[in-house]
Design an enzyme around this catalytic site. Structure first.
Site, PDB file in Angstrom:
ATOM      1  N   VAL A  20       2.660  14.107  -3.609  1.00 22.98           N
ATOM      2  CA  VAL A  20       2.082  15.020  -2.615  1.00 22.98           C
ATOM      3  C   VAL A  20       0.551  14.967  -2.594  1.00 22.98           C
ATOM      4  O   VAL A  20      -0.101  15.864  -2.081  1.00 22.98           O
ATOM      5  CB  VAL A  20       2.570  16.470  -2.862  1.00 22.98           C
ATOM      6  CG1 VAL A  20       4.061  16.570  -2.624  1.00 22.98           C
ATOM      7  CG2 VAL A  20       2.231  16.941  -4.280  1.00 22.98           C
ATOM      8  N   GLY A  26      -4.520  -4.208  -3.848  1.00 28.47           N
ATOM      9  CA  GLY A  26      -5.502  -3.173  -4.151  1.00 28.47           C
ATOM     10  C   GLY A  26      -4.711  -1.939  -4.530  1.00 28.47           C
ATOM     11  O   GLY A  26      -4.070  -1.333  -3.664  1.00 28.47           O
ATOM     12  N   HIS A  27      -4.676  -1.604  -5.795  1.00 26.57           N
ATOM     13  CA  HIS A  27      -3.863  -0.490  -6.284  1.00 26.57           C
ATOM     14  C   HIS A  27      -4.765   0.658  -6.710  1.00 26.57           C
ATOM     15  O   HIS A  27      -5.541   0.528  -7.654  1.00 26.57           O
ATOM     16  CB  HIS A  27      -2.973  -0.957  -7.456  1.00 26.57           C
ATOM     17  CG  HIS A  27      -1.947  -1.974  -7.027  1.00 26.57           C
ATOM     18  ND1 HIS A  27      -1.029  -2.513  -7.888  1.00 26.57           N
ATOM     19  CD2 HIS A  27      -1.684  -2.525  -5.811  1.00 26.57           C
ATOM     20  CE1 HIS A  27      -0.252  -3.363  -7.214  1.00 26.57           C
ATOM     21  NE2 HIS A  27      -0.643  -3.395  -5.962  1.00 26.57           N
ATOM     22  N   GLY A  64     -10.785  -2.843   3.325  1.00 31.18           N
ATOM     23  CA  GLY A  64     -11.359  -1.754   4.116  1.00 31.18           C
ATOM     24  C   GLY A  64     -10.865  -1.732   5.560  1.00 31.18           C
ATOM     25  O   GLY A  64     -11.276  -0.889   6.356  1.00 31.18           O
ATOM     26  N   ARG A  65      -9.961  -2.670   5.926  1.00 34.50           N
ATOM     27  CA  ARG A  65      -9.472  -2.724   7.311  1.00 34.50           C
ATOM     28  C   ARG A  65      -8.634  -1.486   7.627  1.00 34.50           C
ATOM     29  O   ARG A  65      -7.886  -1.010   6.774  1.00 34.50           O
ATOM     30  CB  ARG A  65      -8.582  -3.953   7.521  1.00 34.50           C
ATOM     31  CG  ARG A  65      -9.321  -5.269   7.430  1.00 34.50           C
ATOM     32  CD  ARG A  65      -8.378  -6.439   7.602  1.00 34.50           C
ATOM     33  NE  ARG A  65      -7.492  -6.612   6.455  1.00 34.50           N
ATOM     34  CZ  ARG A  65      -6.554  -7.550   6.369  1.00 34.50           C
ATOM     35  NH1 ARG A  65      -6.359  -8.373   7.379  1.00 34.50           N
ATOM     36  NH2 ARG A  65      -5.809  -7.668   5.287  1.00 34.50           N
ATOM     37  N   ASP A 107       0.808  -1.225   0.000  1.00 34.03           N
ATOM     38  CA  ASP A 107       0.000   0.000   0.000  1.00 34.03           C
ATOM     39  C   ASP A 107       0.839   1.271   0.000  1.00 34.03           C
ATOM     40  O   ASP A 107       0.426   2.307   0.518  1.00 34.03           O
ATOM     41  CB  ASP A 107      -0.968   0.021   1.206  1.00 34.03           C
ATOM     42  CG  ASP A 107      -1.895  -1.177   1.192  1.00 34.03           C
ATOM     43  OD1 ASP A 107      -2.221  -1.649   0.098  1.00 34.03           O
ATOM     44  OD2 ASP A 107      -2.292  -1.631   2.279  1.00 34.03           O
ATOM     45  N   GLU A 108       2.018   1.207  -0.602  1.00 31.40           N
ATOM     46  CA  GLU A 108       2.899   2.374  -0.635  1.00 31.40           C
ATOM     47  C   GLU A 108       2.412   3.395  -1.663  1.00 31.40           C
ATOM     48  O   GLU A 108       2.787   4.570  -1.592  1.00 31.40           O
ATOM     49  CB  GLU A 108       4.329   1.950  -0.996  1.00 31.40           C
ATOM     50  CG  GLU A 108       5.008   1.043   0.030  1.00 31.40           C
ATOM     51  CD  GLU A 108       4.724  -0.427  -0.223  1.00 31.40           C
ATOM     52  OE1 GLU A 108       3.894  -0.735  -1.102  1.00 31.40           O
ATOM     53  OE2 GLU A 108       5.326  -1.271   0.469  1.00 31.40           O
ATOM     54  N   GLN A 142       1.985  -6.042  -3.223  1.00 30.29           N
ATOM     55  CA  GLN A 142       2.419  -6.162  -1.822  1.00 30.29           C
ATOM     56  C   GLN A 142       3.708  -5.348  -1.610  1.00 30.29           C
ATOM     57  O   GLN A 142       3.919  -4.392  -2.333  1.00 30.29           O
ATOM     58  CB  GLN A 142       2.616  -7.636  -1.422  1.00 30.29           C
ATOM     59  CG  GLN A 142       1.310  -8.425  -1.296  1.00 30.29           C
ATOM     60  CD  GLN A 142       0.739  -8.877  -2.629  1.00 30.29           C
ATOM     61  OE1 GLN A 142       1.407  -9.544  -3.403  1.00 30.29           O
ATOM     62  NE2 GLN A 142      -0.494  -8.534  -2.898  1.00 30.29           N
ATOM     63  N   ARG A 183      -5.507   0.520   8.606  1.00 31.27           N
ATOM     64  CA  ARG A 183      -4.098   0.140   8.552  1.00 31.27           C
ATOM     65  C   ARG A 183      -3.393   0.595   9.828  1.00 31.27           C
ATOM     66  O   ARG A 183      -3.705   1.670  10.344  1.00 31.27           O
ATOM     67  CB  ARG A 183      -3.425   0.788   7.338  1.00 31.27           C
ATOM     68  CG  ARG A 183      -3.967   0.273   6.007  1.00 31.27           C
ATOM     69  CD  ARG A 183      -3.305   0.992   4.830  1.00 31.27           C
ATOM     70  NE  ARG A 183      -3.884   0.587   3.557  1.00 31.27           N
ATOM     71  CZ  ARG A 183      -4.046   1.396   2.513  1.00 31.27           C
ATOM     72  NH1 ARG A 183      -3.675   2.665   2.594  1.00 31.27           N
ATOM     73  NH2 ARG A 183      -4.566   0.945   1.389  1.00 31.27           N
ATOM     74  N   LYS A 210       1.823   2.049  -5.203  1.00 29.55           N
ATOM     75  CA  LYS A 210       2.355   1.486  -6.465  1.00 29.55           C
ATOM     76  C   LYS A 210       1.432   1.783  -7.651  1.00 29.55           C
ATOM     77  O   LYS A 210       1.897   2.114  -8.735  1.00 29.55           O
ATOM     78  CB  LYS A 210       2.556  -0.033  -6.318  1.00 29.55           C
ATOM     79  CG  LYS A 210       3.544  -0.403  -5.217  1.00 29.55           C
ATOM     80  CD  LYS A 210       3.588  -1.886  -4.974  1.00 29.55           C
ATOM     81  CE  LYS A 210       2.347  -2.453  -4.342  1.00 29.55           C
ATOM     82  NZ  LYS A 210       2.134  -2.057  -2.933  1.00 29.55           N
TER      83      LYS A 210
END
Ligand code: GDP
Ligand code: IMO
Ligand code: MG
Length: 421
Positions: A411, A41-42, A301-302, A14-15, A223, A304, A17
């Protein structure tokens, strides 16, 4: 002859990508996924529209690019069919822009049931899997039982499906786990029919042919490095090689054909699911990061888990991937913090270590270095030179520690909210 450039997440996923691949796609003629599956999930945002992609490569919204689902990916035909339908609603001809490797493995409805049963049986030690059947599908791949996309074209496909399903049913009996796949199985076979519209390719041939013909390819990781099956925080990892080496196995390219490696990291850290996270914050600062960063899973939807940037882990990921350029995401989220911390070492059993240890557990105490925040909204700034000194200090410290330049700073979630240095 061209090389394959690679976009990889350097943390626990989840960075950003999806955004970066979408931004970089105009520089490439083909975009390829090489591992993972619908656990990914992208998110993409452009022209006022938002999308979350799970299996389809993030180049799909750019006219010029061919999108390849590589052999290392695991596919759930139900989820893929839904995703394709959503993209087609946007007027995109997905069949023309996307091909699928015959060697990619299929996730069966019973793989999902096995994933859920295994997690339920683990109780407190559960992985926190996305419950998409990823682990069981990769287990059947390495166990040499799996069904592949190419098998869809065989006359005995349904027989093979039933044989594997029976095997899974035997396993599920041992778990004494109640499940009902009737509705999902129906949708699964409809999904398989839907897949027949696509060209099934020998993607290793296609990729190498492209490189020979000077066609540029960007490989899109899913991932993150710390979720890698070999080098992540095992057993709290996913079931594929998320590192750069996964590109070789997951697309069929030789190590000598890897070009630029773009390593993506958030200006802080997040993790979803269980497992060690040395810089995790359990206080209001962690909650503020989650709220400002909107840190809720794109697939499940959890909420993070959030914490400060971990340079020990980042340096490990940079080393393992051979990162050539860094990309910093979500800089805007830190705008209003008076001080910003970065872990520069760990204290383990009273001793200071500056490398990522085998025993990455809850006993690790991060050693922080503090930076003054820039304390202002710098979202309007589009040139690196115009940033406040405090922010430049933060960036330059990361460059000095990792030995890799930060070439892009994101940003905001939109395609346009990107600064290239
Ligand atoms: P991926 O799995 O690596 O593609 O990342 P995700 O899409 O799961 O999560 C990244 C989230 O951050 C998404 O909601 C993006 O829209 C959002 N995002 C990406 N870049 C930025 C950024 O620079 N700033 C902010 N505020 N959000 C961003
Ligand atoms: P993207 O590509 C964040 C995590 C799960 C769980 C562990 C194993 O969007 O960055 P799995 O379903 O793979 O068996 O789950 O890995 N996980 C992710 N976390 N981003 C992802 O993908 C993830 N894919 C899996 O939460 O902890
Ligand atoms: Mg994601």
């Amino acid at each position: 002859m061209k090389k394959v450039d690679v976009v990889l997440g350097l943390q626990w996923g989840d960075e950003g990508k999806g955004k970066v691949v979408d931004v970089l796609t105009p520089n490439y003629q083909a975009i390829a996924r090489f591992q993972g599956g619908p656990n990914a999930g992208h998110s993409l945002k452009f022209e006022g529209k938002s999308f979350v992609l799970h299996t389809v490569p993030s180049g799909i919204f750019r006219d010029e690019a061919m999108n390849i689902i590589g052999n290392g990916v695991v596919i759930d035909p139900v989820i893929l069919a839904e995703e394709i339908a959503d993209i087609e609603k946007m007027g995109v001809d997905v069949t023309k822009r996307m091909v699928i490797s015959k060697r990619a493995h299929l996730i069966l409805p019973t793989h999902r049931a096995l994933d859920a049963a295994s997690e339920a049986a683990k109780g407190k030690t559960k992985i926190g899997s996305t419950l998409k059947g990823i682990g069981p599908a990769y287990m059947d791949k390495t166990g040499r039982n799996g069904l592949r996309v190419g098998d869809i074209l065989q006359p005995d496909f349904e027989e093979r499906y039933n044989a594997l399903k029976r095997k899974h049913e035997d396993m599920l009996r041992q778990y004494a786990y109640a499940y009902d796949i009737t509705a999902y199985e129906k949708a699964w076979f409809e999904g398989i029919e839907n897949l027949r519209r696509f060209e099934f390719v020998d993607s290793e041939q296609l990729v190498n042919e492209n490189l020979k013909n000077d066609i540029s390819i960007l490989a899109e990781g899913a991932q993150g490095s710390l979720l890698d099956i070999d080098f992540g925080t095992y057993p709290y990892v996913t079931s594929s090689n998320t590192l750069c080496s996964g590109v070789c196995n997951g697309l069929g390219v030789a190590p000598t054909r890897i070009g630029n490696v773009y390593g993506i990291f958030k200006a802080y850290c997040t993790r979803v699911g269980s497992g060690p996270f040395p810089t995790e914050l359990f206080d209001t600062t962690g909650e503020t990061l989650r709220q400002i960063g909107n840190e809720f899973g794109a697939t499940t939807g959890r909420p993070r888990r959030c914490g400060w940037l971990d340079l020990v882990a980042l340096k490990y990921a940079v080393m393992m991937n051979g990162v050539t350029e860094l990309i910093m995401m979500k800089r805007d989220v830190l705008n209003d913090f008076p001080t910003i911390k970065v872990a520069v070492a760990y204290e383990v059993d009273g001793k200071q270590v500056d490398y990522f240890p085998y025993e990455c557990n809850d006993d690790i105490v991060p050693v922080y270095r503090e930076f003054a925040g820039w304390n202002c909204d710098i979202c309007g700034v589009r040139k690196y030179e115009d940033f406040p000194a405090e922010f430049k200090q933060y960036v330059e410290f990361i460059e000095q520690e990792t030995g890799v330049p930060v070439k892009i700073i994101s940003v905001g979630p939109d395609r346009a909210e990107t600064i290239v240095r």
